[in-house]
Design an enzyme around this catalytic site. Structure first.
Site, PDB file in Angstrom:
ATOM      1  N   GLY A  98      -3.662  -8.726   2.674  1.00 54.82           N
ATOM      2  CA  GLY A  98      -3.601  -9.502   1.438  1.00 54.82           C
ATOM      3  C   GLY A  98      -2.965 -10.848   1.711  1.00 54.82           C
ATOM      4  O   GLY A  98      -2.146 -10.987   2.627  1.00 54.82           O
ATOM      5  N   GLY A 146      -4.012  -4.980   3.826  1.00 55.65           N
ATOM      6  CA  GLY A 146      -5.054  -4.973   2.813  1.00 55.65           C
ATOM      7  C   GLY A 146      -6.441  -4.770   3.376  1.00 55.65           C
ATOM      8  O   GLY A 146      -7.329  -4.229   2.700  1.00 55.65           O
ATOM      9  N   GLU A 169       3.507  -3.671   7.280  1.00 55.87           N
ATOM     10  CA  GLU A 169       4.245  -4.028   6.060  1.00 55.87           C
ATOM     11  C   GLU A 169       5.760  -3.951   6.204  1.00 55.87           C
ATOM     12  O   GLU A 169       6.495  -4.692   5.537  1.00 55.87           O
ATOM     13  CB  GLU A 169       3.796  -3.137   4.887  1.00 55.87           C
ATOM     14  CG  GLU A 169       2.423  -3.457   4.345  1.00 55.87           C
ATOM     15  CD  GLU A 169       1.300  -2.835   5.145  1.00 55.87           C
ATOM     16  OE1 GLU A 169       0.149  -2.939   4.703  1.00 55.87           O
ATOM     17  OE2 GLU A 169       1.555  -2.248   6.220  1.00 55.87           O
ATOM     18  N   ASP A 177       1.322   0.115   2.080  1.00 57.67           N
ATOM     19  CA  ASP A 177       0.683   0.406   0.801  1.00 57.67           C
ATOM     20  C   ASP A 177      -0.823   0.605   0.967  1.00 57.67           C
ATOM     21  O   ASP A 177      -1.254   1.183   1.958  1.00 57.67           O
ATOM     22  CB  ASP A 177       1.004  -0.694  -0.212  1.00 57.67           C
ATOM     23  CG  ASP A 177       0.482  -2.063   0.191  1.00 57.67           C
ATOM     24  OD1 ASP A 177       0.220  -2.273   1.387  1.00 57.67           O
ATOM     25  OD2 ASP A 177       0.342  -2.924  -0.695  1.00 57.67           O
TER      26      ASP A 177
END
Length: 346
Positions: A98, A146, A169, A177
């Site tokens: 992301g 992501g 992350e 996530d």
């Protein structure tokens, strides 16, 4: 009006026109760039998603999410769509994750983008995982965070020798996530726990050996593979699997090499089998091997992590709390509180 004055006036007017033209093109370019961050095409009976930000390693934006999600749902319900392919443009990355730098900077500017971005991203991840049509992710190049969420939950994940996988992350003060809490514990032994806590990078065929990719294909054959998939007429899941299996079987790159973590799996399984992070750290310290001690070198907050890794790049985040011992049960429980009406429902 004299000739010189007329010339000056015309020069200024032309300069004004040029400036306006440039500004217009910049505005149009900005709009076009935003619209073309992702390409959504129907080719025969296949829907093709191309992440189209190669200069930014195809990092995922909210705009991209908002284009992909409804189209994915539309193709899923379309009786004339039998297959969905997702890939990245540029050759360097499928999707590096992301675009968290933009999210962090927006937060500093008091723009609450993060909750919206993550909410819609997770809805897209779930849509990939629950998609009723065969979904093929060509994870060629960098596939992190992501980008993993856009691929790993799909039915087929095709890695190449240039695939670079990681869930990094923790380096920015975030948990793994995009469904990482689901797929990581389901990898062999405690491998998923190891990847989650250390951000260890897997490359090439090791992405397949770890169970993250379902197939491995030589990068030079990837375009040919895509062409063969697109040439299928109303294919079944079995037809698609057969094409992928043929290319996988033909691949010889690194076929004879063992899994890069094979010699360390016993240590990973024993050290990372504890119930708490504190116990895992203690296990690594007690093990004392160079491999175990290396893992100890790798959650203040998300924005501080982004600053240290992506913005200032000093690699020295100032965490709050600064030490694992200062993390309380209340801190942990706060992350699992209900959001009430804002809870995601699938």
């Amino acid at each position: 009006m004299g000739q010189r004055e007329m010339w000056r006036l015309m020069s200024r007017f032309n300069a004004f026109k040029r400036t306006n033209t440039i500004l217009h093109h910049l505005r149009m370019s900005k709009h076009t760039d935003a619209a073309e961050e992702v390409l959504l095409e129907k080719k025969g009976c296949t829907g093709v998603i191309t992440l189209n930000r190669p200069k930014f390693l195809n990092a995922l934006t909210l705009n991209m999410i908002r284009q992909i999600y409804p189209q994915l749902k539309k193709w899923e319900q379309d009786p004339e769509t039998f297959l969905i392919i997702i890939k990245g443009a540029g050759g360097k990355a499928f999707c590096a994750g992301g675009d968290i730098r933009v999210i962090s900077e927006a937060e500093k500017a008091k723009q609450k983008i993060a909750p919206v971005f993550f909410r819609e991203e997770y809805m897209l991840n779930n849509a990939v995982g629950s998609c009723q049509k065969p979904y093929v992710a060509l994870i060629h190049g960098i596939t992190m965070g992501g980008g993993v969420g856009l691929s790993v939950h799909g039915q087929f994940r095709v890695a190449t020798e240039k695939c670079l996988f990681a869930m990094p992350e923790t380096a920015i003060g975030l948990f793994p996530d995009v469904g990482g809490g689901y797929f990581l514990p389901r990898l062999q032994g405690k491998l998923g726990y190891f990847l989650a806590l250390t951000g260890f990078r897997l490359k090439g065929r090791d992405v397949y050996r770890a169970g993250i990719a379902t197939h491995f294909v030589d990068s030079e054959k990837l375009a040919m593979l895509e062409e063969d998939l697109l040439a299928l007429k109303s294919p079944s899941k079995e037809n698609i699997a057969s094409v992928l299996e043929n290319y996988h079987t033909e691949s010889k790159i690194d076929r004879d090499k063992s899994f890069i973590l094979e010699e360390h799996m016993d240590k990973i399984n024993s050290c990372f089998s504890a119930n708490t992070v504190e116990e895992i750290i203690e296990n690594l310290q007690q093990d004392g091997s160079s491999f175990a001690l290396e893992q100890l070198k790798r959650g203040h907050d998300f924005h501080e992590g982004v600053r240290a890794v992506l913005i200032d790049k000093d690699q020295s985040p100032k965490w709050k709390p600064a030490d694992l011992k200062e993390v309380t049960e209340e801190d942990l429980n706060n992350h699992f509180k209900s959001l009430g009406s804002s809870d995601l429902k699938f």
